[in-house]
Scaffold this active site. Structure first.
Site, PDB file in Angstrom:
ATOM      1  N   ARG A 185      10.197  14.208  -3.680  1.00  0.00           N
ATOM      2  CA  ARG A 185      11.483  14.200  -4.374  1.00  0.00           C
ATOM      3  C   ARG A 185      11.793  15.562  -4.982  1.00  0.00           C
ATOM      4  O   ARG A 185      10.906  16.365  -5.219  1.00  0.00           O
ATOM      5  CB  ARG A 185      11.495  13.136  -5.467  1.00  0.00           C
ATOM      6  CG  ARG A 185      11.779  11.734  -4.957  1.00  0.00           C
ATOM      7  CD  ARG A 185      11.833  10.712  -6.074  1.00  0.00           C
ATOM      8  NE  ARG A 185      10.593  10.647  -6.812  1.00  0.00           N
ATOM      9  CZ  ARG A 185      10.406  11.159  -8.014  1.00  0.00           C
ATOM     10  NH1 ARG A 185      11.410  11.752  -8.650  1.00  0.00           N
ATOM     11  NH2 ARG A 185       9.230  11.063  -8.599  1.00  0.00           N
ATOM     12  N   LYS A 330      14.200   5.735  -5.019  1.00  0.00           N
ATOM     13  CA  LYS A 330      14.078   6.046  -6.434  1.00  0.00           C
ATOM     14  C   LYS A 330      15.458   6.287  -7.061  1.00  0.00           C
ATOM     15  O   LYS A 330      15.632   6.071  -8.265  1.00  0.00           O
ATOM     16  CB  LYS A 330      13.127   7.228  -6.635  1.00  0.00           C
ATOM     17  CG  LYS A 330      11.638   6.810  -6.550  1.00  0.00           C
ATOM     18  CD  LYS A 330      11.258   5.972  -7.722  1.00  0.00           C
ATOM     19  CE  LYS A 330       9.890   5.430  -7.971  1.00  0.00           C
ATOM     20  NZ  LYS A 330       8.682   5.650  -7.340  1.00  0.00           N
ATOM     21  N   SER A 367       3.307   8.663 -10.519  1.00  0.00           N
ATOM     22  CA  SER A 367       2.962   8.763  -9.109  1.00  0.00           C
ATOM     23  C   SER A 367       1.483   9.106  -8.923  1.00  0.00           C
ATOM     24  O   SER A 367       0.963  10.008  -9.577  1.00  0.00           O
ATOM     25  CB  SER A 367       3.840   9.827  -8.467  1.00  0.00           C
ATOM     26  OG  SER A 367       3.611   9.840  -7.091  1.00  0.00           O
ATOM     27  N   THR A 372       0.298   1.130  -6.603  1.00  0.00           N
ATOM     28  CA  THR A 372       0.305   0.465  -5.299  1.00  0.00           C
ATOM     29  C   THR A 372      -1.095  -0.025  -4.933  1.00  0.00           C
ATOM     30  O   THR A 372      -1.286  -1.181  -4.534  1.00  0.00           O
ATOM     31  CB  THR A 372       0.849   1.425  -4.217  1.00  0.00           C
ATOM     32  OG1 THR A 372       2.156   1.842  -4.606  1.00  0.00           O
ATOM     33  CG2 THR A 372       0.904   0.754  -2.856  1.00  0.00           C
ATOM     34  N   ARG A 451       3.017   9.103   3.477  1.00  0.00           N
ATOM     35  CA  ARG A 451       3.424   7.797   2.950  1.00  0.00           C
ATOM     36  C   ARG A 451       3.636   6.768   4.052  1.00  0.00           C
ATOM     37  O   ARG A 451       4.013   7.109   5.166  1.00  0.00           O
ATOM     38  CB  ARG A 451       4.758   7.933   2.217  1.00  0.00           C
ATOM     39  CG  ARG A 451       4.710   8.754   0.955  1.00  0.00           C
ATOM     40  CD  ARG A 451       4.448   7.877  -0.231  1.00  0.00           C
ATOM     41  NE  ARG A 451       4.421   8.648  -1.462  1.00  0.00           N
ATOM     42  CZ  ARG A 451       4.404   8.088  -2.663  1.00  0.00           C
ATOM     43  NH1 ARG A 451       4.433   6.781  -2.795  1.00  0.00           N
ATOM     44  NH2 ARG A 451       4.345   8.835  -3.738  1.00  0.00           N
TER      45      ARG A 451
HETATM   46  N1  LIG Z   1     -10.302   4.831  -9.262  1.00  0.00           N
HETATM   47  C1  LIG Z   1      -9.166   4.816  -8.593  1.00  0.00           C
HETATM   48  N2  LIG Z   1      -8.171   3.977  -8.958  1.00  0.00           N
HETATM   49  C2  LIG Z   1      -6.984   3.971  -8.308  1.00  0.00           C
HETATM   50  N3  LIG Z   1      -6.710   4.774  -7.257  1.00  0.00           N
HETATM   51  C3  LIG Z   1      -7.663   5.611  -6.825  1.00  0.00           C
HETATM   52  C4  LIG Z   1      -8.918   5.679  -7.475  1.00  0.00           C
HETATM   53  N4  LIG Z   1      -9.653   6.612  -6.848  1.00  0.00           N
HETATM   54  C5  LIG Z   1      -8.911   7.097  -5.853  1.00  0.00           C
HETATM   55  N5  LIG Z   1      -7.697   6.518  -5.814  1.00  0.00           N
HETATM   56  C6  LIG Z   1      -6.605   6.880  -4.874  1.00  0.00           C
HETATM   57  O1  LIG Z   1      -5.497   7.323  -5.652  1.00  0.00           O
HETATM   58  C7  LIG Z   1      -4.282   6.998  -5.019  1.00  0.00           C
HETATM   59  C8  LIG Z   1      -3.400   6.153  -5.923  1.00  0.00           C
HETATM   60  O2  LIG Z   1      -2.115   6.157  -5.353  1.00  0.00           O
HETATM   61  P1  LIG Z   1      -1.070   4.979  -5.425  1.00  0.00           P
HETATM   62  O3  LIG Z   1      -1.751   3.671  -5.612  1.00  0.00           O
HETATM   63  O4  LIG Z   1      -0.175   5.107  -4.262  1.00  0.00           O
HETATM   64  O5  LIG Z   1      -0.310   5.415  -6.745  1.00  0.00           O
HETATM   65  P2  LIG Z   1       1.121   4.986  -7.250  1.00  0.00           P
HETATM   66  O6  LIG Z   1       1.515   3.762  -6.534  1.00  0.00           O
HETATM   67  O7  LIG Z   1       0.921   4.776  -8.708  1.00  0.00           O
HETATM   68  O8  LIG Z   1       1.996   6.166  -6.948  1.00  0.00           O
HETATM   69  C9  LIG Z   1      -4.614   6.252  -3.756  1.00  0.00           C
HETATM   70  O9  LIG Z   1      -4.612   7.156  -2.710  1.00  0.00           O
HETATM   71  C10 LIG Z   1      -6.041   5.745  -4.060  1.00  0.00           C
HETATM   72  O10 LIG Z   1      -6.792   5.568  -2.893  1.00  0.00           O
HETATM   73  C1  LIG Z   2       7.717   7.274  -4.224  1.00  0.00           C
HETATM   74  C2  LIG Z   2       7.498   7.632  -5.433  1.00  0.00           C
HETATM   75  O1  LIG Z   2       6.803   6.826  -6.315  1.00  0.00           O
HETATM   76  P1  LIG Z   2       5.276   6.474  -6.482  1.00  0.00           P
HETATM   77  O2  LIG Z   2       4.497   7.719  -6.232  1.00  0.00           O
HETATM   78  O3  LIG Z   2       5.211   6.018  -7.895  1.00  0.00           O
HETATM   79  O4  LIG Z   2       4.897   5.397  -5.511  1.00  0.00           O
HETATM   80  C3  LIG Z   2       8.079   8.875  -5.940  1.00  0.00           C
HETATM   81  O5  LIG Z   2       7.844   9.172  -7.107  1.00  0.00           O
HETATM   82  O6  LIG Z   2       8.813   9.541  -5.175  1.00  0.00           O
HETATM   83 MN   LIG Z   3       3.282   3.576  -5.413  1.00  0.00          MN
END
Ligand SMILES: Nc1ncnc2c1ncn2[C@@H]1O[C@H](COP(=O)(O)OP(=O)(O)O)[C@@H](O)[C@H]1O
Ligand SMILES: C=C(OP(=O)(O)O)C(=O)O
Ligand SMILES: [Mn+2]
Ligand SMILES: [Ca+2]
Length: 667
Positions: A185, A330, A367, A372, A451
């Protein structure tokens, strides 16, 4: 050129070859070959219901039960087939024409339904009277734009692969795409129209994500996007919904130039049933996504060739100069952050899941902190991974899909996300083997921010419809690259509010060389980039709801332990999952706790499946002095950040405001 002696480039048999070949077949002069019994056929089976190759191909594609209710024919152009019930097809085109109307010249553009390469010939002219073009009419009014309305994933795959460079099917059936120059973004290029209403309603100024633009400049950008879209042979139109709460559902229309964008939004928004589409009517909000087409930097308020503009009064968003699909998702989230609080509904940048007994947990976090990853839990029902509403009746997902980070994705650690990457899923900016099309999730050549966008039902235990009762646990995720926050702590209400308003995380800028210092980020409500009102408005609503429901707040560090980035290591995902399990089951609520110095966080002495020595962060650090310095440094950053909120009251209760101010670090 050497060869058969043929110099004009056409292939022919030599006379000798012909002479020595099979005996000539003599046919009766004048006999019609198709009826002559002497003529050889290459098959003896009776022919099907076709006379030409084209007709044969037309048989291959079985007419489907409509995925959209838009009937073909009746003046609305559609290929060769189809019964004619004109009404809805026509009204869709009229509605889209109104959406794409130039505000300065002719009214709606001329639209045709379907692909420009199809055999469409008949014109549908929604609003233009048939007359000789007048001198003040532009060329654009003379052409037709094809509308590809709510295409299916299969149709969008074909469009993408045929016309959009960098689109490929991966070995598991996902559609790999490239988002172009922008792979994330562009918050600095986001603008919000400041008018009489929004001037007083929205959060403006220091710390706010809302950078103003005026109505006139918005219209300049809108016209630029609309003119660009109308100049194309075809545009994609998605009519979909936001919010699974039926009483608070928002109708959105997304007009875009790429099949990639259309499939992305197909996956990310809630998909309408044919019946719902039939009665879709006028959208509540419309996105004009001109993708790669830039804004004009001479336009007032523009500081680059990218612009993402939200006009709440007109209920429109314009995207120029970026193809990163996350802007759409977003951007709409920002709109919900305005619309929902008006209805006394709290909008949340959080993941959400539910246990077998109906216990709901929210996962807040910036982020990359794990919303997720941790909301996708094989033992629980997934309500959503990123955007939710909390109303009087409970929680609802805003979206119809998930948008997972893919960097270093592994089947072992995140099986449900891994398995969701199949046909229909949009896979952005990944690198794959050119032959086997197997994706290398460790490859950051295009970007670290790779992604996958997939419909929520691709997660086997997703909860459809994506709604649930009031949350029992509110988990704040921080990826602390300083390595000083405990892996888990229990928060009282004031602490929950303090950390919610602070919205802390510290990540490292990838694993690039030279990046040694973790960078602290404070983003109010764990989503300052998307909120529209002052953070304390959302905080007050959250406090009231948590209090009313008796929900427990938790702070979970998904980042570093035993040292900062560089010396310590990231807390194992398996441990974080165990911590989250203990929160869900209620066992952590009954653990014994001790209070940390400075931040005053309650940390458990034991969590099943997690080595106890990491629960108190200092224990995991070899050098206690460096630990203490780092802790103080982070505390200072928290304190500085909170200064801007000192003068704000949170909720009706002055007492809570005092408590929140006292809930920060003490040193
Ligand atoms: N202890 C942990 N807890 C959560 N995520 C972790 C951890 N260690 C590594 N990761 C990695 O960190 C990233 C978290 O990203 P994501 O779940 O997509 O974040 P969000 O959805 O908040 O943007 C993933 O790639 C995950 O595999
Ligand atoms: C897709 C996004 O959100 P997130 O990393 O929280 O999944 C973003 O911030 O552009
Ligand atoms: Mn996410
Ligand atoms: Ca497959």
């Amino acid at each position: 050129m050497a060869g058969n002696g043929n110099t004009d480039g056409e292939f022919s048999f030599s006379a000798a070859a012909a002479r020595d070949a099979l005996p000539r077949i003599t046919t009766e002069k004048g006999a019609k070959s198709t009826t002559s019994s002497d003529v050889c056929h290459d098959d003896t089976a009776s022919r099907g219901n076709f006379q030409t190759i084209d007709q044969l191909h037309s048989l291959q594609k079985k007419r489907s039960a409509p995925t959209t209710p838009l009937k073909e024919g009746g003046g609305v152009v559609m290929g060769t087939s189809g019964p004619t019930t004109p009404v809805s097809g026509e009204s869709m085109l009229q509605s889209v024409s109104a959406s794409l109307a130039s505000l300065t010249r002719e009214t709606g553009p001329k639209l045709i339904r379907g692909d420009p390469t199809s055999a469409a010939k008949v014109a549908h002219v929604p609003q233009t009277p048939t007359s000789v073009p007048a001198a003040d009419v532009s060329d654009s009014s003379l052409k037709f734009t094809h509308v590809l309305h709510n295409l299916s994933p299969a149709e969008l795959y074909e469009q993408a692969i045929k016309y959009e460079k960098g689109s490929f099917v991966t070995s598991t059936g996902a559609l790999a795409t490239l988002s172009g120059a922008k792979t994330g973004r562009s918050p600095k290029d986001k603008r919000v129209v400041k008018d009489e209403t929004t001037a007083s309603e929205l959060w403006w100024g220091k710390g706010s994500p809302n950078i103003e633009m005026d109505e006139q400049s918005f219209l300049v950008n809108r016209e630029r996007a609309v003119d660009y879209l109308n100049s194309l042979d075809k545009v994609f139109v998605n009519d979909q919904y936001l919010n699974w709460d039926p009483e608070n559902r928002i109708k959105v229309r997304i007009v875009s130039a790429r099949a990639y964008h259309s499939l992305f939004m197909h996956n990310m928004c809630i998909r309408a049933t044919p019946e719902e589409l039939e009665n879709f009517g006028t959208p509540d909000f419309t996105i004009y996504n001109a993708g790669k087409f830039p804004c004009n930097r001479f336009t007032h308020y523009m500081t680059s060739s990218t612009s993402v503009d939200i006009n709440l009064g007109r209920r429109e968003m314009v995207i120029l100069g970026t193809q990163y699909a996350g802007e759409m998702k977003k951007g709409l989230f920002g709109v919900m952050h305005y619309l929902m609080p008006k209805r006394k509904i709290l909008s949340l940048h959080s993941g959400c899941n539910m246990g077998k007994d109906g216990d709901v947990a929210l996962f807040f976090g910036l982020s990359g902190t794990g919303k997720t990853t941790l909301s996708t839990d094989h033992n629980r029902y997934l309500i959503g991974d990123d955007e939710h509403c909390w109303s009087e009746t409970g929680v609802s997902n805003i979206e119809g899909g998930c948008y997972a980070k893919c960097i270093d994705l592994s089947r072992e650690k995140e099986p449900d996300i891994w398995n969701a990457i199949k046909f229909g899923t949009v896979l952005e900016n990944v690198v794959f083997d050119e032959h086997t099309r197997e994706v290398d999730y460790t490859d950051k050549s295009v970007t670290e921010n790779t992604r996958a966008a997939y419909p929520i039902e691709y997660i086997p235990n997703s909860k459809i419809p994506c709604v649930g009762p009031h949350p029992k646990n509110v988990i704040l995720l921080a990826c602390d690259a300083f390595g000083v926050l405990p892996p888990v702590s229990k928060l009282d209400l004031a602490q929950t509010m303090y950390h919610f308003i602070s919205g802390y995380t510290a990540l490292v800028a990838g694993t690039e060389e030279g990046v040694k210092e973790p960078k602290a980020t404070f983003s109010a409500c764990f989503g300052a980039a998307f909120i529209m009102l002052h953070p304390t408005k959302y905080a007050a609503m959250l406090a009231e709801k948590m209090q009313a429901q008796g929900a427990t707040g938790w702070l979970v560090n998904t980042g570093w332990s035993g040292g900062s980035y560089g010396s310590g290591s990231r807390i194992k995902l398996a441990y974080t999952r165990k911590i989250i399990d203990a929160i869900h089951s209620g066992s952590l609520l009954n653990a014994t706790y001790q209070k940390t110095e400075i931040f005053g966080l309650e940390i458990p002495n034991e969590v099943e499946g997690v080595p106890s020595e990491i629960l108190e962060p200092m224990n995991a650090w070899e050098d206690k002095v460096v630990y203490k310095d780092t802790l103080l440094k982070l505390a200072g950053l928290f304190r500085n950040n909170f200064e801007t909120f000192r003068s704000h009251k949170i909720g009706e209760d002055g007492k809570l405001t005092e408590e929140i101010l006292a809930a920060g670090p003490n040193f």
